[in-house]
Design a protein around this motif. Structure first.
Motif, short mmCIF file in Angstrom:
data_model
loop_
_atom_site.label_atom_id
_atom_site.label_comp_id
_atom_site.label_asym_id
_atom_site.label_seq_id
_atom_site.Cartn_x
_atom_site.Cartn_y
_atom_site.Cartn_z
N ILE A 189 0.84 -1.20 0.00
CA ILE A 189 0.00 0.00 0.00
C ILE A 189 0.87 1.25 0.00
CG2 ILE A 189 -1.76 1.30 1.25
CD1 ILE A 189 -2.79 -1.31 0.06
N SER A 190 1.88 1.26 0.88
CA SER A 190 2.74 2.44 1.03
C SER A 190 3.47 2.79 -0.25
CB SER A 190 3.76 2.21 2.15
OG SER A 190 3.12 2.00 3.39
N SER A 191 3.81 1.76 -1.01
CA SER A 191 4.59 1.97 -2.24
C SER A 191 3.73 2.35 -3.43
CB SER A 191 5.36 0.69 -2.59
OG SER A 191 4.46 -0.33 -3.02
N GLY A 192 2.41 2.30 -3.26
CA GLY A 192 1.53 2.55 -4.38
C GLY A 192 1.49 1.39 -5.36
N GLY A 193 1.79 0.20 -4.85
CA GLY A 193 1.72 -1.00 -5.68
C GLY A 193 2.99 -1.33 -6.43
N LYS A 194 4.12 -0.72 -6.03
CA LYS A 194 5.39 -1.01 -6.70
C LYS A 194 5.87 -2.43 -6.43
CE LYS A 194 7.24 3.71 -6.57
NZ LYS A 194 8.33 4.56 -6.02
N LYS A 195 6.64 -2.97 -7.36
CA LYS A 195 7.28 -4.26 -7.18
C LYS A 195 8.34 -4.15 -6.08
CE LYS A 195 5.82 -7.50 -10.07
NZ LYS A 195 5.43 -8.85 -9.59
N LEU A 230 1.61 -12.41 6.70
CA LEU A 230 0.83 -12.20 5.48
C LEU A 230 0.66 -10.73 5.13
CD1 LEU A 230 -1.84 -15.05 5.60
CD2 LEU A 230 0.28 -14.90 4.27
N VAL A 231 1.58 -9.91 5.60
CA VAL A 231 1.60 -8.52 5.16
C VAL A 231 2.16 -8.49 3.73
CG1 VAL A 231 2.77 -6.30 5.46
CG2 VAL A 231 1.78 -7.47 7.44
N PRO A 232 1.44 -7.90 2.78
CA PRO A 232 1.93 -7.88 1.39
C PRO A 232 3.04 -6.85 1.19
CG PRO A 232 -0.16 -6.72 1.55
CD PRO A 232 0.10 -7.30 2.91
N GLU A 242 2.45 -7.03 -4.98
CA GLU A 242 1.25 -7.75 -5.43
C GLU A 242 1.42 -9.26 -5.38
OE1 GLU A 242 -1.88 -7.59 -9.22
OE2 GLU A 242 -0.02 -6.41 -9.24
N ASP A 243 2.66 -9.73 -5.48
CA ASP A 243 2.91 -11.16 -5.57
C ASP A 243 3.56 -11.78 -4.34
OD1 ASP A 243 2.03 -11.28 -8.33
OD2 ASP A 243 3.92 -10.28 -8.84
N ASN A 244 4.05 -10.96 -3.42
CA ASN A 244 4.83 -11.48 -2.29
C ASN A 244 4.37 -10.94 -0.95
OD1 ASN A 244 7.23 -12.99 -3.66
ND2 ASN A 244 7.11 -11.04 -4.75
N MET A 245 4.35 -11.85 0.02
CA MET A 245 4.08 -11.49 1.41
C MET A 245 5.40 -11.56 2.19
SD MET A 245 0.77 -11.15 1.35
CE MET A 245 -0.77 -11.72 0.60
#
Length: 215
Positions: free
Chosen positions: A87-93, A122-124, A127-130
């Motif tokens: 969330i903090s990154s704005g969805g960045k990889k 389970l904190v993301p 988009e693909d990794n916790m």
């Protein structure tokens, strides 16, 4: 490669940084060169790394080979918004390449590298990794820090089940605070009945260290 230990928890504000510092001190007392990295920290405003600066001061006191490093060396990724990294990154990889470079830098200076995660398993982080995926990626043994207040049975067993399912070697440590005076009456009896080993962070960091090294 140095030995890797990843500190995670059942949720945020459980005591990861407190536990990490105790573990660093215990390992250093055994003659080991210690190192620490927090791959990502959120809530960093005006370059104020609440966890990162605390960890950097601690490790510099214990390992002179970290004396020339800055907080960005042990916290490679940071964001202002105090939320999950995704969330903090704005969805960045998640920048694995950057963190890998810092891990390589730090491992040249230590015998054991402690990773501190963000929040729970389970904190993301993208988009693909916790957070749990980071533990697996870095091939680390995990220390699951849990709380001692009402609800700890559920929280602890849920997180432990995930670690078991992901085949991550781990142990559990209970961070009991002064206000957790009901633990012995309302939660600990279950753990004892089921032969679940209760290791307490403040009193048994030496035993926790031994278990982590023997996984």
């Amino acid at each position: 490669m140095s030995k890797r230990i990843f500190i995670t928890a059942t949720n945020t504000d459980i005591g990861k940084t407190y536990t990490t510092k105790l573990l660093l001190k215990e390992l250093a007392s055994r003659g080991l060169r210690v190192g620490v990295i927090k791959p990502v920290e959120t809530g960093v405003i005006d370059c104020k790394y609440l966890d990162g600066n605390d960890l950097l001061k601690c490790v510099k006191d214990l390992n002179c080979e970290f004396s020339d490093l800055d907080v960005e060396d042990i916290v490679p990724i940071s964001y202002e918004l105090p939320a999950a990294p995704y969330i903090s990154s704005g969805g960045k990889k998640f920048d694995f390449e950057l963190v890998d470079k810092k891990v390589k830098l730090l491992e040249e200076r230590c015998d054991v590298l402690i990773f501190e995660g963000a929040g729970g398993l389970l904190v993301p982080v993208d988009e693909d990794n916790m957070v749990a995926d980071l533990i697996k990626y870095y091939k680390a043994n995990a220390l699951l820090v849990t709380h001692c207040s009402l609800g700890c049975i559920n929280d602890t067993l849920l997180s432990k089940r995930l670690l078991d399912e992901m085949d991550i070697k781990h142990t559990v440590a209970f961070n009991c605070r002064e206000e957790d005076d009901s633990f012995k009456k309302v939660s600990e009896p279950y753990f004892k009945k089921t032969d679940f080993r209760v290791l307490k962070v403040s009193d048994e960091i030496d035993k926790i260290c031994d278990v982590l090294y023997n996984l």
